[in-house]
Design a protein around this motif. Sequence first.
Motif, PDB file in Angstrom:
ATOM      1  N   ARG A 169     -41.483 -41.970  52.669  1.00 12.75           N
ATOM      2  CA  ARG A 169     -40.863 -40.624  53.219  1.00 12.75           C
ATOM      3  C   ARG A 169     -41.922 -39.555  52.713  1.00 12.75           C
ATOM      4  NH1 ARG A 169     -34.817 -40.887  54.368  1.00 12.75           N
ATOM      5  NH2 ARG A 169     -34.833 -39.315  55.607  1.00 12.75           N
ATOM      6  N   ARG A 170     -42.444 -39.744  51.502  1.00  9.65           N
ATOM      7  CA  ARG A 170     -43.011 -38.332  50.913  1.00  9.65           C
ATOM      8  C   ARG A 170     -44.561 -38.713  50.719  1.00  9.65           C
ATOM      9  NH1 ARG A 170     -43.522 -39.126  44.865  1.00  9.65           N
ATOM     10  NH2 ARG A 170     -42.788 -41.135  44.481  1.00  9.65           N
ATOM     11  N   ILE A 171     -45.104 -39.874  51.085  1.00 10.75           N
ATOM     12  CA  ILE A 171     -46.460 -40.271  50.719  1.00 10.75           C
ATOM     13  C   ILE A 171     -47.553 -39.731  51.640  1.00 10.75           C
ATOM     14  CG2 ILE A 171     -46.569 -42.417  52.307  1.00 10.75           C
ATOM     15  CD1 ILE A 171     -47.841 -43.902  49.843  1.00 10.75           C
ATOM     16  N   PRO A 172     -48.531 -39.012  51.118  1.00 14.19           N
ATOM     17  CA  PRO A 172     -49.487 -38.369  51.996  1.00 14.19           C
ATOM     18  C   PRO A 172     -50.520 -39.486  52.776  1.00 14.19           C
ATOM     19  CG  PRO A 172     -50.353 -37.979  49.591  1.00 14.19           C
ATOM     20  CD  PRO A 172     -48.978 -39.000  49.754  1.00 14.19           C
ATOM     21  N   LEU A 173     -49.819 -40.161  53.805  1.00 16.13           N
ATOM     22  CA  LEU A 173     -50.586 -40.998  54.745  1.00 16.13           C
ATOM     23  C   LEU A 173     -50.474 -40.535  56.091  1.00 16.13           C
ATOM     24  CD1 LEU A 173     -49.144 -44.488  53.224  1.00 16.13           C
ATOM     25  CD2 LEU A 173     -51.869 -43.704  53.324  1.00 16.13           C
ATOM     26  N   ASN A 174     -51.417 -40.926  57.022  1.00 19.19           N
ATOM     27  CA  ASN A 174     -51.445 -40.543  58.429  1.00 19.19           C
ATOM     28  C   ASN A 174     -50.933 -41.845  59.016  1.00 19.19           C
ATOM     29  OD1 ASN A 174     -54.130 -39.523  57.090  1.00 19.19           O
ATOM     30  ND2 ASN A 174     -53.215 -38.024  58.684  1.00 19.19           N
ATOM     31  N   THR A 175     -50.950 -42.952  58.754  1.00 16.23           N
ATOM     32  CA  THR A 175     -50.343 -43.993  59.440  1.00 16.23           C
ATOM     33  C   THR A 175     -50.105 -44.980  58.224  1.00 16.23           C
ATOM     34  OG1 THR A 175     -52.718 -44.872  59.664  1.00 16.23           O
ATOM     35  CG2 THR A 175     -51.492 -43.830  61.496  1.00 16.23           C
ATOM     36  N   ILE A 176     -48.984 -45.772  58.742  1.00 17.56           N
ATOM     37  CA  ILE A 176     -48.808 -47.200  57.846  1.00 17.56           C
ATOM     38  C   ILE A 176     -48.689 -48.314  58.694  1.00 17.56           C
ATOM     39  CG2 ILE A 176     -47.467 -45.817  56.077  1.00 17.56           C
ATOM     40  CD1 ILE A 176     -44.844 -46.816  57.451  1.00 17.56           C
ATOM     41  N   ARG A 177     -48.866 -49.563  58.186  1.00 16.53           N
ATOM     42  CA  ARG A 177     -48.559 -50.792  58.734  1.00 16.53           C
ATOM     43  C   ARG A 177     -47.523 -51.684  57.701  1.00 16.53           C
ATOM     44  NH1 ARG A 177     -53.345 -53.713  61.770  1.00 16.53           N
ATOM     45  NH2 ARG A 177     -52.064 -55.539  61.955  1.00 16.53           N
ATOM     46  N   VAL A 178     -46.503 -51.989  58.306  1.00 15.45           N
ATOM     47  CA  VAL A 178     -45.493 -52.604  57.367  1.00 15.45           C
ATOM     48  C   VAL A 178     -45.532 -54.146  57.729  1.00 15.45           C
ATOM     49  CG1 VAL A 178     -43.190 -52.860  56.374  1.00 15.45           C
ATOM     50  CG2 VAL A 178     -44.128 -50.308  56.941  1.00 15.45           C
ATOM     51  N   SER A 179     -45.682 -55.099  56.799  1.00 18.35           N
ATOM     52  CA  SER A 179     -45.458 -56.461  57.339  1.00 18.35           C
ATOM     53  C   SER A 179     -44.458 -56.964  56.270  1.00 18.35           C
ATOM     54  CB  SER A 179     -46.781 -57.226  56.818  1.00 18.35           C
ATOM     55  OG  SER A 179     -47.729 -56.701  57.088  1.00 18.35           O
ATOM     56  N   ILE A 208     -50.268 -41.869  44.806  1.00 19.55           N
ATOM     57  CA  ILE A 208     -50.031 -40.477  45.230  1.00 19.55           C
ATOM     58  C   ILE A 208     -51.120 -39.467  44.811  1.00 19.55           C
ATOM     59  CG2 ILE A 208     -48.470 -38.390  44.818  1.00 19.55           C
ATOM     60  CD1 ILE A 208     -47.110 -40.529  46.712  1.00 19.55           C
ATOM     61  N   GLU A 209     -51.788 -39.629  43.652  1.00 20.09           N
ATOM     62  CA  GLU A 209     -52.607 -38.740  43.116  1.00 20.09           C
ATOM     63  C   GLU A 209     -54.103 -39.222  43.946  1.00 20.09           C
ATOM     64  OE1 GLU A 209     -54.371 -40.133  39.224  1.00 20.09           O
ATOM     65  OE2 GLU A 209     -56.298 -38.901  40.029  1.00 20.09           O
ATOM     66  N   LYS A 210     -54.365 -40.470  44.266  1.00 17.34           N
ATOM     67  CA  LYS A 210     -55.667 -40.815  44.984  1.00 17.34           C
ATOM     68  C   LYS A 210     -55.413 -40.251  46.441  1.00 17.34           C
ATOM     69  CE  LYS A 210     -57.642 -42.842  41.493  1.00 17.34           C
ATOM     70  NZ  LYS A 210     -59.065 -42.765  41.130  1.00 17.34           N
ATOM     71  N   LEU A 211     -54.376 -40.365  46.998  1.00 15.13           N
ATOM     72  CA  LEU A 211     -54.179 -40.124  48.527  1.00 15.13           C
ATOM     73  C   LEU A 211     -54.390 -38.607  48.535  1.00 15.13           C
ATOM     74  CD1 LEU A 211     -51.345 -42.525  49.668  1.00 15.13           C
ATOM     75  CD2 LEU A 211     -53.857 -42.714  50.265  1.00 15.13           C
ATOM     76  N   GLY A 212     -53.815 -37.883  47.374  1.00 17.47           N
ATOM     77  CA  GLY A 212     -54.270 -36.265  47.467  1.00 17.47           C
ATOM     78  C   GLY A 212     -55.587 -36.210  47.729  1.00 17.47           C
ATOM     79  N   LEU A 213     -56.444 -36.793  46.901  1.00 18.87           N
ATOM     80  CA  LEU A 213     -58.024 -36.686  46.984  1.00 18.87           C
ATOM     81  C   LEU A 213     -58.415 -36.887  48.385  1.00 18.87           C
ATOM     82  CD1 LEU A 213     -59.204 -38.325  43.642  1.00 18.87           C
ATOM     83  CD2 LEU A 213     -58.893 -35.773  44.095  1.00 18.87           C
ATOM     84  N   VAL A 214     -57.927 -38.003  48.866  1.00 18.45           N
ATOM     85  CA  VAL A 214     -58.481 -38.538  50.188  1.00 18.45           C
ATOM     86  C   VAL A 214     -58.011 -37.258  51.137  1.00 18.45           C
ATOM     87  CG1 VAL A 214     -58.156 -40.158  52.167  1.00 18.45           C
ATOM     88  CG2 VAL A 214     -58.049 -40.976  49.684  1.00 18.45           C
ATOM     89  N   ARG A 215     -56.922 -36.755  51.278  1.00 23.27           N
ATOM     90  CA  ARG A 215     -56.523 -35.622  52.192  1.00 23.27           C
ATOM     91  C   ARG A 215     -57.391 -34.458  51.797  1.00 23.27           C
ATOM     92  NH1 ARG A 215     -50.549 -34.508  53.956  1.00 23.27           N
ATOM     93  NH2 ARG A 215     -51.069 -36.481  55.107  1.00 23.27           N
ATOM     94  N   LYS A 216     -57.719 -34.270  50.693  1.00 25.40           N
ATOM     95  CA  LYS A 216     -58.482 -32.988  50.090  1.00 25.40           C
ATOM     96  C   LYS A 216     -59.963 -33.215  50.761  1.00 25.40           C
ATOM     97  CE  LYS A 216     -60.811 -31.234  46.050  1.00 25.40           C
ATOM     98  NZ  LYS A 216     -61.090 -31.266  44.630  1.00 25.40           N
ATOM     99  N   TYR A 217     -60.481 -34.317  51.222  1.00 26.46           N
ATOM    100  CA  TYR A 217     -61.968 -34.278  51.724  1.00 26.46           C
ATOM    101  C   TYR A 217     -61.572 -34.599  53.077  1.00 26.46           C
ATOM    102  CZ  TYR A 217     -64.087 -33.999  47.189  1.00 26.46           C
ATOM    103  OH  TYR A 217     -64.433 -33.684  45.967  1.00 26.46           O
ATOM    104  N   GLY A 218     -60.348 -34.588  53.517  1.00 24.42           N
ATOM    105  CA  GLY A 218     -60.446 -34.428  55.253  1.00 24.42           C
ATOM    106  C   GLY A 218     -60.392 -35.770  55.708  1.00 24.42           C
ATOM    107  N   ILE A 219     -60.171 -36.903  55.028  1.00 26.98           N
ATOM    108  CA  ILE A 219     -60.273 -38.206  55.700  1.00 26.98           C
ATOM    109  C   ILE A 219     -58.976 -38.683  55.773  1.00 26.98           C
ATOM    110  CG2 ILE A 219     -61.277 -40.770  55.095  1.00 26.98           C
ATOM    111  CD1 ILE A 219     -63.384 -39.445  53.255  1.00 26.98           C
ATOM    112  N   LYS A 220     -58.482 -39.297  57.034  1.00 30.04           N
ATOM    113  CA  LYS A 220     -57.305 -40.113  57.385  1.00 30.04           C
ATOM    114  C   LYS A 220     -57.051 -41.324  56.417  1.00 30.04           C
ATOM    115  CE  LYS A 220     -56.677 -38.301  61.965  1.00 30.04           C
ATOM    116  NZ  LYS A 220     -56.113 -36.717  61.333  1.00 30.04           N
ATOM    117  N   ALA A 221     -55.745 -41.357  56.092  1.00 28.83           N
ATOM    118  CA  ALA A 221     -55.460 -42.439  55.213  1.00 28.83           C
ATOM    119  C   ALA A 221     -54.167 -43.419  55.846  1.00 28.83           C
ATOM    120  CB  ALA A 221     -54.980 -42.176  53.827  1.00 28.83           C
TER     121      ALA A 221
END
Length: 472
Positions: free
Chosen positions: A369-379, A332-345
């Motif tokens: 549900r709460r994760i700051p991601l733009n897309t997911i792939r579940v296997s 969650i912490e690292k994805l917050g940083l990715v979002r801060k820099y305007g990169i999709k995750a």
Amino acid sequence: METILFINPPLALAERYGSLAAAGAENCPHAFLYLGAVMKRHGYDVRILDASARMMTVGDVLEYIDNVRPDYIGITASTISIDRTASLSAMIRGRFPKVKIIIGGPHISAVPAETFNLYEVFEYALVGEAEGSLPALLKALKNGGCLDAVPGLCYRSGGNVVLNPVSKDYFDMTGIGLLAWDMLEGFPDRYSAASTYFSKTPYTDIITSRGCPFRCAFCDRSVFGNRVRSMGIDNIIRNLEHLIRNYGIKSVYFQDDTLLVLKDTFKELCDYLIRRKYDFVWSCNSRIDQINEVNLEMMKKAGCWQISFGIESGSERILQSMNKKIVPAQVIEKLGLVRKYGIKANGYFILGTPFETTETIAETVAFCRRIPLNTIRVSYFTPFPGSEMSDECGRYGSIRAHWSKFTFYNVVYLPENLTEDDLVTSYKTIMRNFYLRPETLISFVAMIKSPKTFFKIGKGFYGFLKLLASKS
Ligand code: B12
Ligand code: SF4
């Protein structure tokens, strides 16, 4: 001059991605981009037939062979395509008995003897990376030389399966030069990213390094092992310049397992892209723990639009059992940083590993549900031969299907105490909760910048709706 024809066997998107076929990727056959370049330098006439990308039937492949009349045929196989590779090899043998067929790729590298025992049609296979061993094998076959000197060769002798030791020296990637882009018929138009990775076109993917120092228990690293090595910045630049100038490429996906691990090369790559100011964007894979503000700032400036992360689970217990060496809070912490820099995750998840329970699945459902991601792939967890979990998972559940079903999208393994229905229902819940979030829908709409993106994203969404409506 002798001719070698490399074949990526026909495997339809539906066979690889199931209901999500419309959203699937058609990426370049990287093995042949490398092997094609190397074999050409060794003086062979090289042809590459990507029968998957060309949506060919086995009959079409046989016709193609009839026209080319190669001396050697090299077929690549992952676990899901090994069965198709065996049936194709049998048909080639029947119609062109003189041609020598050589098999390579991740599946044979993980379980060579088992595969040879199962498919009698295979005569020669090379285990591991083959830039050094393939020229040695062809020379030996031509001159009637000694096969036991060819590193990593699996073959038959006196009714037995023989496996030569694999070379301890890795291929020196810094000598590669230009990859064999020009040998790929229809490149780049025939290839496209999955809907979740789609941005500008023309697009391609590229692999610039090999090996991974981490040891996630579900991951098969039989081909490249643990030591990371790169083609080096000069080769990366040479290939990128070639792609941009001669093919007009506008977006690249670096499919390297660990692009950020070789820090100096990665920094040189970003510096170069910042300096050149191309109309060009890129995406890559990374582990969550390789991300920090310094590299995110540099990546954003260099045109990175998306990073894909192996997140795998929202349960700390499951992450531990996978030896993933990350924890949900860190994600969650690292994805917050990715979002801060305007990169999709983009995040990859795996459902149904050996210690999964209804409780751990509930943790993942809530996490997604709460994760700051733009897309997911579940296997679904798939016990690929060569991974640590494939050796152990039988003790904690049951493997229910054979190799040709190992796509990630079939339930091929059931942990104790869970049913197929538990896994399928949870899979759909995660996908529905995530993709129908208003923020996810808005982010997809914002990505539509051309008829091509509209079409690709629309097809992906259609695949997603089909998946939700499907019974399994
Ligand atoms: C990029 C990638 C993809 C891309 C592109 C694949 C492609 N067309 O090249 C896409 C997204 C399409 C994809 C799809 C799939 N992939 Co994939 N993919 C990868 C990834 C990240 C890199 C593969 C790669 O190109 N490496 C670089 C090249 C140079 O390596 P290579 O192909 O292994 O080739 C070397 C040797 O194997 C050998 N070799 C290979 N072929 C041949 C042929 C001959 C004749 C010879 C002599 C030698 C030889 O020499 C090569 C050079 O040294 C790997 C992980 C990894 N690090 O390798 C997973 C990986 C290969 N994929 C995997 C899987 C499971 C899949 C899918 C089933 C997933 C899915 N449902 O879509 C499909 C199957 C596709 C298929 N047609 O079989 C697994 C395979 C496990 C297994 N035992 O089969 C891997 C290993 C990931 C993992 N650790 O789980 N994949
Ligand atoms: S999943 Fe990724 S980080 Fe983990 S071992 Fe495989 S390649 Fe390395």
